[in-house]
Write an enzyme that holds these catalytic residues in place. Structure first.
Site, mmCIF file in Angstrom:
data_model
loop_
_atom_site.group_PDB
_atom_site.id
_atom_site.type_symbol
_atom_site.label_atom_id
_atom_site.label_comp_id
_atom_site.label_asym_id
_atom_site.label_seq_id
_atom_site.Cartn_x
_atom_site.Cartn_y
_atom_site.Cartn_z
ATOM 1 N N LYS A 196 0.820 -1.217 0.000
ATOM 2 C CA LYS A 196 0.000 0.000 0.000
ATOM 3 C C LYS A 196 0.853 1.266 0.000
ATOM 4 O O LYS A 196 0.405 2.308 -0.494
ATOM 5 C CB LYS A 196 -0.949 -0.006 1.212
ATOM 6 C CG LYS A 196 -1.792 -1.280 1.345
ATOM 7 C CD LYS A 196 -2.602 -1.599 0.107
ATOM 8 C CE LYS A 196 -3.006 -3.058 0.067
ATOM 9 N NZ LYS A 196 -3.642 -3.485 -1.176
ATOM 10 N N GLU A 219 -1.351 8.383 7.690
ATOM 11 C CA GLU A 219 -1.929 9.455 6.868
ATOM 12 C C GLU A 219 -3.051 10.147 7.618
ATOM 13 O O GLU A 219 -3.540 9.659 8.637
ATOM 14 C CB GLU A 219 -2.395 8.919 5.500
ATOM 15 C CG GLU A 219 -3.539 7.952 5.569
ATOM 16 C CD GLU A 219 -3.897 7.334 4.214
ATOM 17 O OE1 GLU A 219 -3.099 7.397 3.254
ATOM 18 O OE2 GLU A 219 -4.998 6.775 4.124
ATOM 19 N N HIS A 254 -15.663 -3.876 7.508
ATOM 20 C CA HIS A 254 -14.903 -3.887 6.249
ATOM 21 C C HIS A 254 -15.385 -4.933 5.248
ATOM 22 O O HIS A 254 -14.686 -5.252 4.294
ATOM 23 C CB HIS A 254 -13.398 -4.035 6.511
ATOM 24 C CG HIS A 254 -12.902 -3.001 7.465
ATOM 25 N ND1 HIS A 254 -12.902 -1.660 7.156
ATOM 26 C CD2 HIS A 254 -12.436 -3.090 8.738
ATOM 27 C CE1 HIS A 254 -12.451 -0.981 8.205
ATOM 28 N NE2 HIS A 254 -12.161 -1.817 9.174
ATOM 29 N N ARG A 299 -8.219 -7.408 -9.331
ATOM 30 C CA ARG A 299 -9.043 -8.592 -9.623
ATOM 31 C C ARG A 299 -10.416 -8.176 -10.158
ATOM 32 O O ARG A 299 -10.775 -7.010 -10.113
ATOM 33 C CB ARG A 299 -9.264 -9.366 -8.318
ATOM 34 C CG ARG A 299 -9.981 -8.498 -7.290
ATOM 35 C CD ARG A 299 -10.279 -9.208 -5.988
ATOM 36 N NE ARG A 299 -11.095 -8.379 -5.109
ATOM 37 C CZ ARG A 299 -10.640 -7.470 -4.273
ATOM 38 N NH1 ARG A 299 -9.344 -7.241 -4.187
ATOM 39 N NH2 ARG A 299 -11.466 -6.761 -3.522
#
Ligand code: MV4
Length: 446
Positions: free
Chosen positions: A116, A200, A235, A292
């Protein structure tokens, strides 16, 4: 041209891929574990190979068993679906080095987007908006303090190898930073074998909006609009729709162009999804890129009229994109709900078992993607998705009504499902108004 393709997955997505292969005149080879011998994908495929016992490690995640099945069945390519090995760069590499085509991007692209920190760095370099924060892993508490001094609280600490929300820590006050930082590092090491974390700026109450792109191997790239995925629980996305009630034509163009720019910068090919956070002021920021086919691809298929799975296969065969950006038109509104064999009254715990009676809805504007049938026993070893109900209508409010009608018509006996939960959700006034964000379900009293 592929003659025969191995489908390295199970469940509804395996069935979906077999449909696309058949329409392209390509033979399909299913693989299955001993727990899936009565599964629909085994029945529907032209050939089927049992690859081992029920645990995923011994079957759907097992490189050598899957490669053996590919060799003995004489396929040209392997479609990984989603989950399992779909975003495993070592698997994609092995597939290609063994002389097969991996239906997806290159192993290198999977690897870059799996990190990431690297993904964010590449997208920032390409001019895609990213959130302020660290550009390298944060190795010490003093570095963490410096960053917080620069960007201000609140911040979020994320694992470099994470994604999908695992191993994140939100920090709202300075005293909490030390503990959150060391916990995040430890968790990242335990969960991913990679202790690297980055920091962040934390966005309060964002929307999760993702843009579908398609890129061929000749440098052509298009976007296929956005999907609103803010309705999620722990999530896990539960409901997705396109278009997003928060995105107008102007913002769609801006996000689409950003997504294309990012894909172009890394010479990406295949389908891909750029995940963005949209803040309350209408600013969007790149989060992650998925390499994907995604669970929620049908909503994009319905508003664009494009078969994404076929497109993905044709790209892997080296074909040029069938459409230019100007030829992509968005029509109406599509909503998908993920029907899980889970008990919504008991914390959504999985509820596998035998389907004693089954009736799925039909009629105009209703699509079901599923691998279940009456008499089928849902095995306990895999995820609890038993089908997706997708509706389409002229606008959002008609699509909501149509989805409600279709859910009311759905009868699944023998296992508990999330159908009653969705009926309640659709009755919610904020949902109906499109007032949703990623924390909507935490506030929703079910
Ligand atoms: C965020 C965020 C707010 N600010 N990043 C969740 C999934 C993963 N792809 C990224 N996620 C988030 N990243 C910044 N900078 C909010 C989420 C988020 C979230 C965070 C904590 C608890 C629940 C959440 C639910 C949805 C999204």
């Amino acid at each position: 041209m592929f003659k025969r393709v191995l489908v390295a997955n199970r469940g509804e997505i395996a069935v979906r891929i077999i449909y696309a292969l058949r329409e392209l005149g390509i033979e399909s080879v299913a693989i299955y574990s001993e727990a899936d011998k009565d599964s629909l994908h085994v029945e529907l495929a032209d050939y089927a190979v049992c690859i081992g016992p029920p645990p995923p490690q011994d079957s759907y995640l097992n490189f050598s068993r899957i490669m053996s099945a590919a060799v003995v069945s004489g396929v040209d390519a392997i479609h990984p679906g989603y989950g399992f090995l779909a975003e495993n760069p070592d698997f994609a590499d092995l597939v290609e080095k063994s002389g097969f085509i991996f239906i997806g991007p290159s192993s290198r692209h999977i690897q870059f987007m799996g990190d990431k920190i690297e993904a964010k760095r590449l997208m920032k370099e390409a001019g895609v908006p990213v959130l302020p924060g660290t550009e390298n892993p944060v190795g010490s508490l003093s570095e963490a303090r410096n960053i917080v001094r620069d960007i201000g609280l609140p911040v979020i600490i994320k694992a470099a190898s994470g994604g999908g929300g695992r191993g994140m820590r939100i920090v709202r006050n300075p005293d909490a930073l030390e503990k959150a930082f060391s916990m995040a590092q430890k968790e990242a090491e335990i969960s991913f074998g990679d202790p690297r974390v980055y920091i962040e700026k934390y966005i309060e109450n964002p929307r999760h909006i993702e843009v579908q792109i398609a890129a061929d191997q000749h440098g052509n790239i298009i976007h296929l609009g956005e999907r609103e995925c803010s309705i999620q629980r722990r999530h896990q996305k539960l409901l997705e729709e396109s278009p997003s009630p928060a995105v107008d034509e102007n913002l769609r163009t801006k996000m689409g162009e950003a997504a294309i720019k990012g894909a172009q910068a890394i010479n990406y090919h295949s389908l891909g999804t750029m995940e963005f956070l949209l803040d309350e002021d209408g600013n969007f920021y790149f989060m992650e890129m998925n390499t994907r086919i995604q669970v929620e691809h049908p909503v994009t298929e319905w508003v664009t009229g494009i078969d994404l799975v076929k497109m993905q296969i044709l790209i892997a065969m080296g074909e040029k994109l069938s459409h230019t950006q100007e030829e992509i038109n968005f029509k109406g509104h599509a909503i998908e709900v993920r029907v899980n064999a889970e008990d919504p009254d008991n914390g959504f715990i999985p509820n596998p078992g035998k389907i004693e009676f089954l009736h799925f809805p039909g009629g105009p504007g209703v699509r079901i993607d599923t691998h279940i049938y009456q008499g089928y026993t849902i095995p306990p070893y895999y995820d609890s998705l038993i089908g997706k109900l997708i509706v389409h209508d002229e606008d959002r409010s008609s699509a909501i009504k149509r989805l409600y009608r279709a859910l009311e018509e759905t009868i699944i006996k023998g296992v508990k499902t999330t159908v009653p939960f969705y009926l309640k959700l659709l009755e919610n006034e904020d949902f109906q108004k499109g007032n949703i964000d990623t924390h909507f379900l935490e506030r929703f009293k079910w």
